[in-house]
Enzyme design. Sequence first.
Site, PDB file in Angstrom:
ATOM      1  N   GLY A 184     -31.875  60.887 -61.139  1.00  7.14           N
ATOM      2  CA  GLY A 184     -33.224  60.535 -61.537  1.00  7.14           C
ATOM      3  C   GLY A 184     -33.334  59.043 -61.462  1.00  7.14           C
ATOM      4  O   GLY A 184     -32.487  58.374 -60.858  1.00  7.14           O
ATOM      5  N   GLU A 185     -34.353  58.522 -62.080  1.00  8.58           N
ATOM      6  CA  GLU A 185     -34.581  57.099 -61.972  1.00  8.58           C
ATOM      7  C   GLU A 185     -34.342  56.431 -63.315  1.00  8.58           C
ATOM      8  O   GLU A 185     -34.561  57.029 -64.363  1.00  8.58           O
ATOM      9  CB  GLU A 185     -36.024  56.848 -61.511  1.00  8.58           C
ATOM     10  CG  GLU A 185     -36.210  57.276 -60.074  1.00  8.58           C
ATOM     11  CD  GLU A 185     -37.655  57.540 -59.717  1.00  8.58           C
ATOM     12  OE1 GLU A 185     -38.474  57.669 -60.635  1.00  8.58           O
ATOM     13  OE2 GLU A 185     -37.934  57.619 -58.515  1.00  8.58           O
ATOM     14  N   VAL A 186     -33.896  55.183 -63.234  1.00 12.38           N
ATOM     15  CA  VAL A 186     -33.643  54.434 -64.460  1.00 12.38           C
ATOM     16  C   VAL A 186     -34.649  53.291 -64.525  1.00 12.38           C
ATOM     17  O   VAL A 186     -34.868  52.586 -63.539  1.00 12.38           O
ATOM     18  CB  VAL A 186     -32.212  53.870 -64.492  1.00 12.38           C
ATOM     19  CG1 VAL A 186     -31.965  53.143 -65.797  1.00 12.38           C
ATOM     20  CG2 VAL A 186     -31.204  54.984 -64.308  1.00 12.38           C
ATOM     21  N   ASP A 207     -17.790  62.447 -65.988  1.00 11.31           N
ATOM     22  CA  ASP A 207     -18.330  61.795 -64.792  1.00 11.31           C
ATOM     23  C   ASP A 207     -17.968  60.314 -64.773  1.00 11.31           C
ATOM     24  O   ASP A 207     -18.834  59.450 -64.641  1.00 11.31           O
ATOM     25  CB  ASP A 207     -19.849  61.989 -64.716  1.00 11.31           C
ATOM     26  CG  ASP A 207     -20.364  61.763 -63.302  1.00 11.31           C
ATOM     27  OD1 ASP A 207     -19.540  61.798 -62.362  1.00 11.31           O
ATOM     28  OD2 ASP A 207     -21.587  61.551 -63.141  1.00 11.31           O
ATOM     29  N   GLY A 247     -32.986  51.379 -61.180  1.00  9.91           N
ATOM     30  CA  GLY A 247     -31.996  52.184 -60.480  1.00  9.91           C
ATOM     31  C   GLY A 247     -32.570  53.521 -60.081  1.00  9.91           C
ATOM     32  O   GLY A 247     -33.524  54.011 -60.685  1.00  9.91           O
ATOM     33  N   LYS A 248     -31.993  54.052 -59.018  1.00 15.47           N
ATOM     34  CA  LYS A 248     -32.470  55.353 -58.566  1.00 15.47           C
ATOM     35  C   LYS A 248     -31.259  56.079 -58.023  1.00 15.47           C
ATOM     36  O   LYS A 248     -30.568  55.587 -57.134  1.00 15.47           O
ATOM     37  CB  LYS A 248     -33.509  55.155 -57.467  1.00 15.47           C
ATOM     38  CG  LYS A 248     -34.142  56.433 -56.981  1.00 15.47           C
ATOM     39  CD  LYS A 248     -35.310  56.055 -56.102  1.00 15.47           C
ATOM     40  CE  LYS A 248     -35.884  57.091 -55.222  1.00 15.47           C
ATOM     41  NZ  LYS A 248     -35.918  58.412 -55.353  1.00 15.47           N
TER      42      LYS A 248
END
Length: 669
Positions: A359-361, A471, A354-355
Amino acid sequence: MAFRLHLVLIISCVHLICLSSQQQETGFVYNGFEQAADIFMGGFARILPGGLLQLTNTTELQTGHAFYKQPFDFDQSSSSLSFFTHFVCALVPPKLGADGGHGIAFVVSPSMDLSHALATQYMGVFSNPTNATSSSSSHLLAIELDTVKTIEYNELEKPHVGIDLNSPISVESALPSYFSNTLKKNISINLLSGKPIQVWVDYDGSSLNVSLAPIEIKKPDQPLMSRSINLSEIFQDKMYVGFSASTGNLLSNHYILGWSFSRSKELLQALDLSKLPLVPPPREEKKELSPLLIGLIILLVILVLVVLGRVYLYRRNKYAEVRESWEKEYGPHRFSYKSLYKATKGFGRDCRVGKGGFGEVYKGILPLSRQIAVKRLSHDAEQGMKQFVAEVVTMGSLQHRNLVPLLGYCRRKGELLLVSEYMPNGSLDQYLFNNQNPSPSWLQRISILKDIASALSYLHTGATQVVLHRDIKASNVMLDSNFNGRLGDFGMAKFYDHGANLSATAAVGTIGYMAPELITMGTSTKTDVYAFGAFLLEVTCGRRPMEPELSVEHKYLVKWVCECWKSASLLEARDPRLGRDFSAEEVELVLKLGLLCTNAVPESRPAMAQVVQYLNLDLPLPDFSPYTPGIGAFMPVSMEALSAIVFPSLRNSSFSMFVTHTILEGHGR
Ligand SMILES: *[C@@H]1O[C@H](CO)[C@@H](O)[C@H](O)[C@H]1NC(C)=O
Ligand SMILES: *[C@@H]1O[C@H](CO)[C@@H](O)[C@H](O)[C@H]1NC(C)=O
Ligand SMILES: *[C@@H]1O[C@H](CO)[C@@H](O)[C@H](O)[C@H]1NC(C)=O
Ligand SMILES: *[C@@H]1O[C@H](CO)[C@@H](O)[C@H](O)[C@H]1NC(C)=O
Ligand SMILES: *[C@@H]1O[C@H](CO)[C@@H](O)[C@H](O)[C@H]1NC(C)=O
């Protein structure tokens, strides 16, 4: 008794003298020099134990001489000048294969005293070339085995054999070789092999022949050199025969092993080669490295060291972390960067799942095939980090079946990594909004909504502290292997003690999910409820809370759902992808609950515990209509308002670093 002993001694002495005078007539033979009373030695020369006559060792600028003590009579009127000799010598350089110098010469000289002679190319025989050539008074004959080329003499380039008359400049010279009687050809000899070499010098009064051969070879049929020489002008009446050797900068051990000499060819006694002493061999060649090569090797070593150093620094940098003393207590929750790096194959593209704006996962596999998700966030602020980490660790202690378990964290310069359990089915928004994935059925949707409501209720009231997620949205709802909903991404979560005052917290979240009072009053459990309401509508309608590209009446989901209700077609608001397989009552309930939760008046929103009850039908919804004040009144939090009010108050927020991302993320949608 003593008298008798004396007598015996005297008799044996006389006997010896007689012997030697006999030898003078016929010549002599030495198979080794163990009994060498008749040998005169000058310069360095000495006899080693075992009978080896050593003329020089490997000391620079050395000379050594050995002469047979009795002179021979070369009276030209009475007898022929002929002589014959056969000797075995060895020139042993310090190391095998190395250069050696300067050589050995067989000498016929009017005097045994060669102390005035020079070393190096003069062989310990001659004193000065100009001196020697100008005066023919030196009366010297030398057969030299010269291992050094002397340029000014025009000598042969390699070790050579030469005939010298009164001068070190040879009258004739040849490369060392021997004529093989069996092979009928010349075979070259390496003078510096360190092995014994046989030399024959024959002079019959008119021609001088010189022959060489290795120790195991018989005298060659053809001499190496044959030159007609009239030695009558060179020789004086009495001449001594012997050897001389010298070293210079180049060094050799010069040895004579055996020697036979005679004035007549027939009476020349044969050497017994088997009785000759052994020559100490040269040291095994240790490849002398040229300075260039040494330089290259040093360069190479330096290069390798530099590379290794760089690799070390690179690796150290690669795995470098930021670790502070206050983190010690969180030790168990801290992951090493190296382990995460390895688990995610170096944060490779293949592992990226994921992005987002955050940030990126990455998906990673720890040892014992434990699957993890690593979220990589960049951050610049060191401020608030302590509190953040404390909260990360606290989050790790939260336990609810509908939360994504946070396992730990890692810190690096400018980077933060959050490690949580890996959710194989990804996030809910991928199913809601990506047509490539199957659309979740109503049963799945309502079940996920209940899961998240339960999780949020736990966060608000069930944990030791009040946890505000701040969130909530479909993209933060993860699906585990059984398709259960799990609330994840606590990147913006906020902790506070039950009953504490929260007014000073920052307004964060995603546009469309943010309650209107966030800017003025800050975060509370009610703002989470608002976001959950938006989420309820999002899941039921299959639309994001705010779609900027749509027309004004459709742009804001809350408003639109309310409009649908007003026009008595609330069900129209549902996701068309639901098809027919849904419960109308449930859909209506959820839509109404969504509107209730997104009430503009925070006090009018239910608490999460109540929301759970409504969803489970344990409690009927309160009575309200689309015309009730606050319902369907979507007041978007504008970017201008955010930047004006939120940012100043962010300074003290532990999550300030995420806000920018969040706003950008919301803006992008
Ligand atoms: C050569 O002999 C001299 C005298 O015996 C000795 O001092 C010297 O060390 C020797 N040199 C070598 C290189 O063996
Ligand atoms: C020969 O050389 C020596 C020294 O090398 C010198 O003393 C002598 O005077 C020289 N003799 C002649 C004739 O040049
Ligand atoms: C061997 O060498 C000698 C002298 O250098 C030369 O006269 C002779 O011709 C050579 N013999 C052969 C077979 O090459
Ligand atoms: C020298 O060698 C030549 C040619 O092989 C031979 O004819 C002559 O007799 C030899 N002289 C002596 C003194 O051996
Ligand atoms: C050698 O030279 C001497 C005088 O220079 C002469 O008397 C003699 O005959 C010569 N010998 C030979 C073999 O030519």
